[in-house]
Design an enzyme around this catalytic site. Sequence first.
Site, PDB file in Angstrom:
ATOM      1  N   ASP A  89     -55.014  37.570  17.538  1.00 42.19           N
ATOM      2  CA  ASP A  89     -55.850  38.296  18.616  1.00 42.19           C
ATOM      3  C   ASP A  89     -57.070  38.774  17.646  1.00 42.19           C
ATOM      4  O   ASP A  89     -57.034  39.987  17.230  1.00 42.19           O
ATOM      5  CB  ASP A  89     -55.075  39.486  19.046  1.00 42.19           C
ATOM      6  CG  ASP A  89     -55.890  40.129  20.148  1.00 42.19           C
ATOM      7  OD1 ASP A  89     -56.951  39.712  20.679  1.00 42.19           O
ATOM      8  OD2 ASP A  89     -55.522  41.320  20.347  1.00 42.19           O
ATOM      9  N   GLU A 120     -64.577  43.761  21.727  1.00 42.66           N
ATOM     10  CA  GLU A 120     -63.816  43.470  22.929  1.00 42.66           C
ATOM     11  C   GLU A 120     -62.803  44.628  22.877  1.00 42.66           C
ATOM     12  O   GLU A 120     -62.369  45.022  23.797  1.00 42.66           O
ATOM     13  CB  GLU A 120     -63.407  42.230  22.595  1.00 42.66           C
ATOM     14  CG  GLU A 120     -62.543  41.572  23.860  1.00 42.66           C
ATOM     15  CD  GLU A 120     -61.046  42.065  24.048  1.00 42.66           C
ATOM     16  OE1 GLU A 120     -60.637  41.841  24.865  1.00 42.66           O
ATOM     17  OE2 GLU A 120     -60.469  42.451  22.724  1.00 42.66           O
ATOM     18  N   GLU A 121     -62.317  44.929  21.602  1.00 39.56           N
ATOM     19  CA  GLU A 121     -60.918  45.869  21.763  1.00 39.56           C
ATOM     20  C   GLU A 121     -61.404  47.170  22.146  1.00 39.56           C
ATOM     21  O   GLU A 121     -60.562  48.115  22.253  1.00 39.56           O
ATOM     22  CB  GLU A 121     -60.472  45.933  20.089  1.00 39.56           C
ATOM     23  CG  GLU A 121     -59.912  44.536  19.619  1.00 39.56           C
ATOM     24  CD  GLU A 121     -58.711  44.294  20.226  1.00 39.56           C
ATOM     25  OE1 GLU A 121     -58.216  44.744  21.279  1.00 39.56           O
ATOM     26  OE2 GLU A 121     -58.092  42.794  19.939  1.00 39.56           O
TER      27      GLU A 121
END
Length: 339
Positions: A89, A120-121
């Site tokens: 990830d 994105e996280e």
Amino acid sequence: MNLFTLTRTLIDIPSVTGNEAEVGAFLASHLEGLGYRVQKQEVAQDRFNVLATTAELPQIVFSTHMDTVPPFIRSNEDEQNIYGRGSCDAKGIIAAQIFAAERLRAEGMNQMGLLFTVDEELGSQGAQIANRHPIARECRFLINGEPTDSRLALGTKGSVRLRITTAGRSAHSAYPEAGESAIEKLLDILQDVRACQWPQDEFFGETTCNIGVLAGGTRPNVIADTASAELQIRLAVEIDQIKEVVERAVHNRGMIEYSSAHNPVRLISISGFDECVVRFTTDIPYLSNWGQPLLLGPGSILDAHTDHERISKRELEESVSLYTRLARQLNALPVMMVP
């Protein structure tokens, strides 16, 4: 570099959200060395997306994110797996997408692109900036990469992040009647939130709520005058339905601030791929200008964000073939045709 070496090199560059500059600079240099036209699209100071294209406008773009959750974990490997933060990830996915794009270019398929985003996280700021890029309108398909166990996702849940803040009045803890505890107010609210009956959906399943961060008070001998909780709710239904449930539970006892909210997303099916519906969220809702989105990637989401994060070497190698096969099938579809 071979596939495994590139994966480990990426893992060994720390890129916890907010500190993606080093890995972005490496990817930009690596892709320029492969002959791509590379743009560093600024998102904030020392934060940028990496967009790589050929001399032709991209019709199909591979995309995933460069940032990881904390803490940084250096890579290692054994015969079966590569380990480390971002292995599944999504740094292994970055490597697989680059190798897939190279394989397609070698076959003469040059209308390809690669888009690697920041943030994105947390809030997908990178994807939101990428969505403004003029090249986006030229793209027919966006193949987003997240760990889906190498299955093509037919849908992803929605998500909403929110903060609940309560206010009280400070006092000496020996005389609690002189104050008003913001923490106790917050605990009462959270108990009601935990008791909520969240709406379900036949396709997306259950809506779930995680109370992820708690903060409040200054010292144990002082009545807390402020407290807050940060929640993330994974949506099986539209956001408005969830807001109604949350606001009914809070019932004006605290202030609610919503952030990074988006509805569940249905995706398309392509013949010949195993399929699934995933319960996590991605950059896809924020990349709406990049054509029809698809979601596929090696690795398990159950390994992501853990101290044992890993990617199977076998699955990583197979994902290069999966990505190339998917791109070929999409490229063969007539313009204007969506399955």
